[in-house]
Design an enzyme around this catalytic site. Structure first.
Site, PDB file in Angstrom:
ATOM      1  CG  ASP A  75      38.367  34.532  35.110  1.00  0.00           C
ATOM      2  OD1 ASP A  75      37.358  35.274  34.939  1.00  0.00           O
ATOM      3  OD2 ASP A  75      38.346  34.483  36.393  1.00  0.00           O
ATOM      4  CG  ASP A  77      37.236  40.448  38.404  1.00  0.00           C
ATOM      5  OD1 ASP A  77      38.077  41.177  39.623  1.00  0.00           O
ATOM      6  OD2 ASP A  77      36.739  40.785  37.150  1.00  0.00           O
ATOM      7  CG  ASP A 237      38.437  33.267  40.784  1.00  0.00           C
ATOM      8  OD1 ASP A 237      37.763  33.832  41.576  1.00  0.00           O
ATOM      9  OD2 ASP A 237      37.810  33.447  39.581  1.00  0.00           O
TER      10      ASP A 237
END
Length: 297
Positions: A75, A77, A237
């Protein structure tokens, strides 16, 4: 004009660190070999034991079965970089400008529970259920433009990222970046992190049939790089991203960059780490690494 409607205010907690403070520049790729990745971590944190404890074995069981490792998906961000303070600032300022929640600024807790890791089309519907959808999407576009204005000079790589990327290159692992961010944001973040050339594939959620938390973006990435889910894992996250990875049949390592560990575990993360220097991660990588590095045994 219809007024934007928000859930009832929630108690605030310790705010995110100010993004106005200058951030140290992210480290560049070093010239050391793959062994150096582990050696530097040992110097910083003390000698790492490669024999796992019972707790470690339980956490990483799904990961150690991946050997030999073939690919890693990331990922962007909150995973490659700690971008949430910038997104939070942009949302808070623009939402307050249009009178969202009666002009009361959103809290970090509201952002984490209702916005972080999501897709803009979903945000437009959930944040502005009574607003014309095109107008709500225009707000999201304005917010992304503010993010891109703030990001240069503020974006900071998660600790250990560039050493990990060097290790991945040294072991000839396939890789892709997979994100719900708009393409303009994703390409800017990769550029600022010095990773534009590192990722041969960039998958954007809105360009798939369904964005995260559906598995489509990760399934597309696996197809594009020609990797098997049996020898791949994902760094994420957010709960949304973790659910997407799990639904794609790929184990997920959760970074506790901003979201609580319990939230990530409940979403299905196989292992939780603080950053890319975490001894738990280094131990797993040592166990699943390919038998060869740059064509050498």
């Amino acid at each position: 004009m219809l007024s934007p409607r928000a859930p009832a205010p929630i108690p605030s907690r310790r705010p995110l660190p100010s993004i106005s403070a200058p951030s140290p520049s992210p480290g560049r790729f070093s010239n050391s070999n793959s062994i150096g990745f582990f050696s530097r971590a040992e110097e910083k944190r003390g000698r790492i034991s490669w024999s796992r404890s019972a707790a470690m074995a339980t956490d990483s069981a799904a990961l150690t079965k991946l050997a030999p490792l073939e690919a890693i998906l990331f990922d962007i961000d909150g995973t490659l970089c700690d971008s949430d303070p910038i997104h939070f600032c942009a949302f808070r300022e623009l939402l307050q400008q249009i009178g969202f929640n009666d002009g009361v600024p959103i809290t970090e807790e509201f952002y984490s529970a209702n916005i972080s890791g999501g897709h803009n089309d979903d945000h437009a519907r959930s944040l502005f259920p009574d607003m014309d959808h095109d107008k709500a999407m225009q707000f999201m576009d304005d917010k992304e433009a503010m993010f891109r204005k703030l990001a240069p000079g503020q974006l900071k790589a998660v600790d250990g990222l560039h050493d990990l990327c060097k290790w991945i290159e040294g072991h000839n692992l396939k890789r892709a970046a997979v994100t719900n961010a708009p393409r303009a944001n994703a390409e800017l973040m990769l550029l600022l992190l010095g990773l534009s050339d590192f990722f041969p594939v960039l998958v954007i959620g809105s360009e798939c049939d369904r964005a995260k938390p559906f598995p489509d973006p990760y399934l597309k990435a696996l197809q594009l790089i020609g990797a098997s889910p049996d020898h791949t894992f994902i760094f994420e996250d957010s709960a949304s991203g973790i659910r997407a990875g799990v639904a794609a049949g790929v184990p997920v390592v959760g970074l506790t960059t901003r979201n609580p560990g319990k939230v990530l575990s409940d979403a299905g993360a196989s292992l939780l780490i603080k950053d890319f220097q975490d001894p738990k991660l280094l131990s797993v990588l040592e166990e699943v690494k390919p038998a060869t590095a740059n064509g050498k045994v």
